[in-house]
Design a protein around this motif. Sequence first.
Motif, mmCIF file in Angstrom:
data_model
loop_
_atom_site.group_PDB
_atom_site.id
_atom_site.type_symbol
_atom_site.label_atom_id
_atom_site.label_comp_id
_atom_site.label_asym_id
_atom_site.label_seq_id
_atom_site.Cartn_x
_atom_site.Cartn_y
_atom_site.Cartn_z
ATOM 1 N N SER A 10 0.830 -1.209 0.000
ATOM 2 C CA SER A 10 0.000 0.000 0.000
ATOM 3 C C SER A 10 0.863 1.257 0.000
ATOM 4 C CB SER A 10 -0.969 0.007 1.180
ATOM 5 O OG SER A 10 -0.305 0.222 2.394
ATOM 6 N N THR A 56 -5.313 -7.924 0.059
ATOM 7 C CA THR A 56 -6.440 -7.545 0.908
ATOM 8 C C THR A 56 -7.502 -8.632 0.917
ATOM 9 O OG1 THR A 56 -6.035 -5.189 0.544
ATOM 10 C CG2 THR A 56 -8.246 -5.810 1.268
ATOM 11 N N GLN A 82 -13.349 2.255 4.493
ATOM 12 C CA GLN A 82 -12.224 1.691 3.754
ATOM 13 C C GLN A 82 -12.721 0.703 2.692
ATOM 14 O OE1 GLN A 82 -9.570 -0.712 6.159
ATOM 15 N NE2 GLN A 82 -7.790 0.159 5.114
ATOM 16 N N ARG A 83 -13.612 -0.171 3.071
ATOM 17 C CA ARG A 83 -14.113 -1.184 2.130
ATOM 18 C C ARG A 83 -15.041 -0.576 1.090
ATOM 19 N NH1 ARG A 83 -14.712 -5.844 6.671
ATOM 20 N NH2 ARG A 83 -12.467 -6.201 6.874
ATOM 21 N N SER A 85 -15.002 2.525 -0.038
ATOM 22 C CA SER A 85 -14.197 3.296 -0.989
ATOM 23 C C SER A 85 -13.433 2.372 -1.929
ATOM 24 C CB SER A 85 -13.245 4.252 -0.257
ATOM 25 O OG SER A 85 -12.334 3.549 0.562
ATOM 26 N N ALA A 86 -12.968 1.239 -1.429
ATOM 27 C CA ALA A 86 -12.276 0.275 -2.295
ATOM 28 C C ALA A 86 -13.223 -0.269 -3.361
ATOM 29 C CB ALA A 86 -11.707 -0.872 -1.459
ATOM 30 N N ILE A 89 -13.706 2.407 -5.978
ATOM 31 C CA ILE A 89 -12.505 2.472 -6.818
ATOM 32 C C ILE A 89 -12.539 1.360 -7.858
ATOM 33 C CG2 ILE A 89 -9.988 2.157 -6.843
ATOM 34 C CD1 ILE A 89 -10.013 3.539 -4.019
ATOM 35 N N ALA A 127 -13.086 8.725 -4.045
ATOM 36 C CA ALA A 127 -12.950 7.399 -3.425
ATOM 37 C C ALA A 127 -11.490 7.096 -3.113
ATOM 38 C CB ALA A 127 -13.544 6.326 -4.332
ATOM 39 N N VAL A 128 -10.596 7.448 -4.029
ATOM 40 C CA VAL A 128 -9.167 7.228 -3.792
ATOM 41 C C VAL A 128 -8.701 8.062 -2.599
ATOM 42 C CG1 VAL A 128 -6.849 7.598 -4.759
ATOM 43 C CG2 VAL A 128 -8.621 6.522 -6.163
ATOM 44 N N HIS A 131 -10.063 6.563 0.604
ATOM 45 C CA HIS A 131 -9.367 5.320 0.925
ATOM 46 C C HIS A 131 -7.978 5.605 1.512
ATOM 47 C CE1 HIS A 131 -9.223 0.964 0.679
ATOM 48 N NE2 HIS A 131 -7.976 1.053 0.249
ATOM 49 N N SER A 135 -6.906 4.762 5.475
ATOM 50 C CA SER A 135 -6.047 3.578 5.497
ATOM 51 C C SER A 135 -4.615 3.811 5.959
ATOM 52 C CB SER A 135 -5.992 2.956 4.091
ATOM 53 O OG SER A 135 -7.272 2.617 3.649
ATOM 54 N N SER A 163 -4.492 13.863 1.522
ATOM 55 C CA SER A 163 -5.544 13.333 0.646
ATOM 56 C C SER A 163 -6.421 14.457 0.101
ATOM 57 C CB SER A 163 -6.412 12.320 1.389
ATOM 58 O OG SER A 163 -5.684 11.174 1.695
#
Length: 186
Positions: A10, A56, A82-83, A85-86, A89, A127-128, A131, A135, A163
């Motif tokens: 990451s 992941t 986190q999930r 947004s992933a 993405i 979203a990036v 995340h 994270s 970010s």
Amino acid sequence: MLKKWNAVCSWLLTLLLMGHLLVMSYSMWTGWYAYGLCKMLARGTALAAGAHAALTLAIFFFVNGGTGPGRYGRQNLRVILQRASALVILALLHLHVKAFGFIVSGASLSGADKAFLLITELLFFGAVSLHLGVSFSRSLITMGLLSSDAGEKRTDRAAWAVSALLMAVSAAALVKFVVSWTGFGG
């Protein structure tokens, strides 16, 4: 051990992503474009993202404790963000790559197509950014480099600031580029 490899992956992904974002934003602001550099950063980012996603998923499905509650008061909200947004993405990644093709080719798009591109890209960037924000401190905790609540809060604030800055830079470059792309209605 998988969690530590994922944390390292990451970090590599974050560095490549930042390079990709800054080079592409600069390109959209100035019109300068170095095909080799942009492709190298994009491919490196894609490889690191694929490895991060695979690790992941392996952790999520195969490592005991990968999803259990921990010492973090906001862990449930953080994990959900986190999930989620992933997933956003992953859902928008194809459109992001497709948008690059339109941009490079200089294709003529309708106003509705430009609006759709702008909206999906801004959602992707958001979203990036989300995340990365939720994270980063977790990866430092995983590596044993962060252990105090105060350190976690400071790291979270710094990660959110970076970010937000990256989101603002990329969003401004994209909006400027799309609006100037032979007129937004054109």
